[in-house]
Motif scaffolding. Sequence first.
Motif, mmCIF file in Angstrom:
data_model
loop_
_atom_site.group_PDB
_atom_site.id
_atom_site.type_symbol
_atom_site.label_atom_id
_atom_site.label_comp_id
_atom_site.label_asym_id
_atom_site.label_seq_id
_atom_site.Cartn_x
_atom_site.Cartn_y
_atom_site.Cartn_z
ATOM 1 N N ARG A 313 7.193 4.581 4.051
ATOM 2 C CA ARG A 313 6.359 3.953 5.281
ATOM 3 C C ARG A 313 4.846 3.717 4.976
ATOM 4 O O ARG A 313 4.141 4.858 4.651
ATOM 5 N N ILE A 314 4.293 2.574 4.730
ATOM 6 C CA ILE A 314 2.936 2.498 4.093
ATOM 7 C C ILE A 314 1.793 1.838 5.318
ATOM 8 O O ILE A 314 2.209 0.949 6.028
ATOM 9 N N THR A 315 0.874 2.548 5.689
ATOM 10 C CA THR A 315 -0.139 2.217 6.620
ATOM 11 C C THR A 315 -1.584 2.079 6.394
ATOM 12 O O THR A 315 -1.985 2.917 5.643
ATOM 13 N N PHE A 316 -2.259 1.059 6.642
ATOM 14 C CA PHE A 316 -3.458 0.724 6.466
ATOM 15 C C PHE A 316 -4.169 0.625 7.953
ATOM 16 O O PHE A 316 -3.697 0.054 8.596
ATOM 17 N N GLU A 317 -5.220 1.711 7.887
ATOM 18 C CA GLU A 317 -5.707 1.792 9.388
ATOM 19 C C GLU A 317 -7.412 1.412 8.968
ATOM 20 O O GLU A 317 -8.296 2.517 8.658
ATOM 21 N N ASN A 318 -7.887 0.486 9.550
ATOM 22 C CA ASN A 318 -9.324 -0.135 9.375
ATOM 23 C C ASN A 318 -9.857 0.442 8.236
ATOM 24 O O ASN A 318 -10.957 1.007 7.885
ATOM 25 N N VAL A 319 -9.216 -0.252 7.046
ATOM 26 C CA VAL A 319 -9.647 -0.124 5.757
ATOM 27 C C VAL A 319 -10.646 -1.013 5.164
ATOM 28 O O VAL A 319 -10.486 -2.029 5.364
ATOM 29 N N THR A 320 -11.694 -0.438 4.770
ATOM 30 C CA THR A 320 -12.866 -1.126 4.279
ATOM 31 C C THR A 320 -13.064 -0.781 2.925
ATOM 32 O O THR A 320 -12.994 0.579 2.580
ATOM 33 N N PHE A 321 -13.210 -1.421 2.057
ATOM 34 C CA PHE A 321 -13.479 -1.197 0.452
ATOM 35 C C PHE A 321 -14.481 -2.100 -0.205
ATOM 36 O O PHE A 321 -14.505 -3.204 -0.046
ATOM 37 N N PHE A 363 -5.752 3.909 -7.436
ATOM 38 C CA PHE A 363 -6.422 3.459 -8.538
ATOM 39 C C PHE A 363 -7.793 3.438 -7.878
ATOM 40 O O PHE A 363 -8.711 3.690 -8.639
ATOM 41 N N TYR A 364 -7.978 3.274 -6.624
ATOM 42 C CA TYR A 364 -9.376 3.357 -5.951
ATOM 43 C C TYR A 364 -8.915 3.748 -4.473
ATOM 44 O O TYR A 364 -7.984 3.730 -4.256
ATOM 45 N N ASP A 365 -10.044 4.454 -4.002
ATOM 46 C CA ASP A 365 -9.891 4.928 -2.854
ATOM 47 C C ASP A 365 -10.604 4.138 -1.624
ATOM 48 O O ASP A 365 -11.860 3.592 -2.118
ATOM 49 N N ALA A 366 -10.164 4.249 -0.501
ATOM 50 C CA ALA A 366 -10.901 3.439 0.571
ATOM 51 C C ALA A 366 -12.249 3.716 0.992
ATOM 52 O O ALA A 366 -12.623 5.080 0.584
ATOM 53 N N THR A 367 -13.125 2.792 0.986
ATOM 54 C CA THR A 367 -14.530 3.617 1.346
ATOM 55 C C THR A 367 -14.568 3.937 2.734
ATOM 56 O O THR A 367 -15.276 4.869 3.197
ATOM 57 N N GLU A 368 -13.818 2.959 3.653
ATOM 58 C CA GLU A 368 -13.763 3.462 5.075
ATOM 59 C C GLU A 368 -12.353 3.251 5.465
ATOM 60 O O GLU A 368 -11.430 2.487 4.748
ATOM 61 N N GLY A 369 -11.936 4.158 6.333
ATOM 62 C CA GLY A 369 -10.552 3.971 6.811
ATOM 63 C C GLY A 369 -9.551 4.879 6.063
ATOM 64 O O GLY A 369 -9.916 5.689 5.355
ATOM 65 N N THR A 370 -8.241 4.442 6.400
ATOM 66 C CA THR A 370 -7.388 5.506 5.853
ATOM 67 C C THR A 370 -5.975 4.639 5.413
ATOM 68 O O THR A 370 -5.801 3.838 6.185
ATOM 69 N N VAL A 371 -5.471 4.901 4.098
ATOM 70 C CA VAL A 371 -4.433 4.595 3.557
ATOM 71 C C VAL A 371 -3.298 5.493 3.535
ATOM 72 O O VAL A 371 -3.583 6.659 3.092
ATOM 73 N N SER A 372 -2.385 5.260 4.492
ATOM 74 C CA SER A 372 -1.227 6.403 4.577
ATOM 75 C C SER A 372 0.192 6.139 3.923
ATOM 76 O O SER A 372 0.611 4.870 4.122
ATOM 77 N N ILE A 373 0.851 7.126 3.476
ATOM 78 C CA ILE A 373 2.228 6.911 3.107
ATOM 79 C C ILE A 373 2.959 7.961 4.040
ATOM 80 O O ILE A 373 2.675 9.420 3.836
ATOM 81 N N ASP A 374 4.056 7.664 4.839
ATOM 82 C CA ASP A 374 4.545 8.535 5.452
ATOM 83 C C ASP A 374 3.647 9.308 6.518
ATOM 84 O O ASP A 374 4.058 10.275 6.721
#
Length: 553
Positions: A313-321, A363-374
Amino acid sequence: MVLVVLGAVAQAGGPWLIGRAIDLYILEGDFAGLSRTMLLLLAVYAVGTVASRGQVFGVGSVSQRLLASLRERIFDRLQHLPLRFFDRRPVGDVMSRVTNDVDTLNQLFSQGITQLLGSLFSLIGILVAMLVLQWNLALACFSIIPIMLLTTSFFARRARKAFRLTRETVGDVSAGLQEDIVGVREAQAFNRTERNIARFRERNAANRDANVQAVAITSAFAPAIDVLSTLATALVIGYGGYLVFAGSVSVGVLTAFLIYVQQFFRPVQLASQVYTQAQAALAGAERIYNILDEEPEPDDPPRARKVDAVEGRITFENVTFAYEPGRPVLEDVGFEIQPGQTVALVGPTGAGKTTIANLIPRFYDATEGTVSIDGRDVEQYARKDLRENIGMVLQESFLFSGTIGDNIRYGRLDASQEEVEAAARAVSAHGFITELPEGYETELGEGGGSLSQGQRQLLSFARAVLTDPRILILDEATSNIDTRTEKVIQDALATLLKGRTSVVIAHRLSTIRTSDQILTVREGRIAERGTHDELLAQNGLYADLYRRGQKAS
């Protein structure tokens, strides 16, 4: 250290024996005493020669071990650097640092420093012997040292700057050479060969001029040292001759001092010869340590989650990069992919589709927000565990030197031959592989140049399939495959993607019509979302892209 001491004693003892032979035996006509002294002198120089050779071997062995360790450190650091590092540096320049710049250190260690180090230790013995033998004559000779140090400092400052420029320009030459060789097909297709040749000549000329300037500086150093050596010799002869006339110094002592003066400046003259290598090596070392000083990928958190498998399960929450501060390429991106779903990312070139995909395996980390798995932030996973659960197939698949079987096994080295063949069959690669003379043992050159683009892409599919990932990312993975092969691949992927979460990036929208969800990306934001039919009904960006694709086909 024993060899160094023996060499220094032998270097200092020889002139003393010669002076003693002149005063006690030659002037007195004692042939027997002279013969004994000459035999002793021969033994001293023999010991010095053996010690010198031993020093060269010992220092050379240590130097080569240090260089081997340095190469390993550089490669290790390059493997752990974030992709940001490679985004802003040409591959050719990085290769130049690993090869050319390390080679300058190798030349210094193998040819210059081994001789120079032994000579410098001998210099200490010579200084002590001169002071013991005749301190006032020694001080007269030492008066040249401050001038010598100032001269060395003067040339060192200018040479370091000049050789730093030579290393930078040779890096430019290597970067341009690598780029133009890789792109030679495009250069010939667009008639750019003459322009590329002219551009290479400019870079090569800049490197030539930088080297000429560096050599001009260092070539003036050796004559300057020769002048100081001659001046010191003149001082010894003039002042020493006066002391001989005054009866304060014997002819033998003056002769020994003349030999000592020559030996005193020999390490300095040798340093002038090694000087060019040393300055080039220092400039190269600066570029090498620029890599070693780069920050690697951040360490996994102390309590990083260890997992054997993820649900997907992949979730992007308010991700800025942003690749560069203040210039975001993604803004406020949010979506969720359920386990087993296939989600397509579509949109114009440069919209941010690949960037979204690159945030999933960190490969890169989000500048803002959260990238989640499970439900867990990907930054809380150990990178190794995270990436073991993610398979990627890129538009430009890269094959390594080795056999076809080795390339398929690249992500899972313990796979059996049966598993390798099963993965190849799943993506319809088995047929063309078995038609090759050596089959799975066929050796591929760098990049798999002997294969067609479609065949290389099929092997990259098989590589991903073999790792059996829970999450599969396909970035324009079918763009280099013909329509017939694409149909075969799509049929195979329908089975392979079942039960896996997949993210598919595609410009050919006909390939993603059956996706569970399609996200249209525009200028770093999610502009539309829905199924193929829903987006066509909205008559927005996706519908426009789809109609254009249909007309083009």
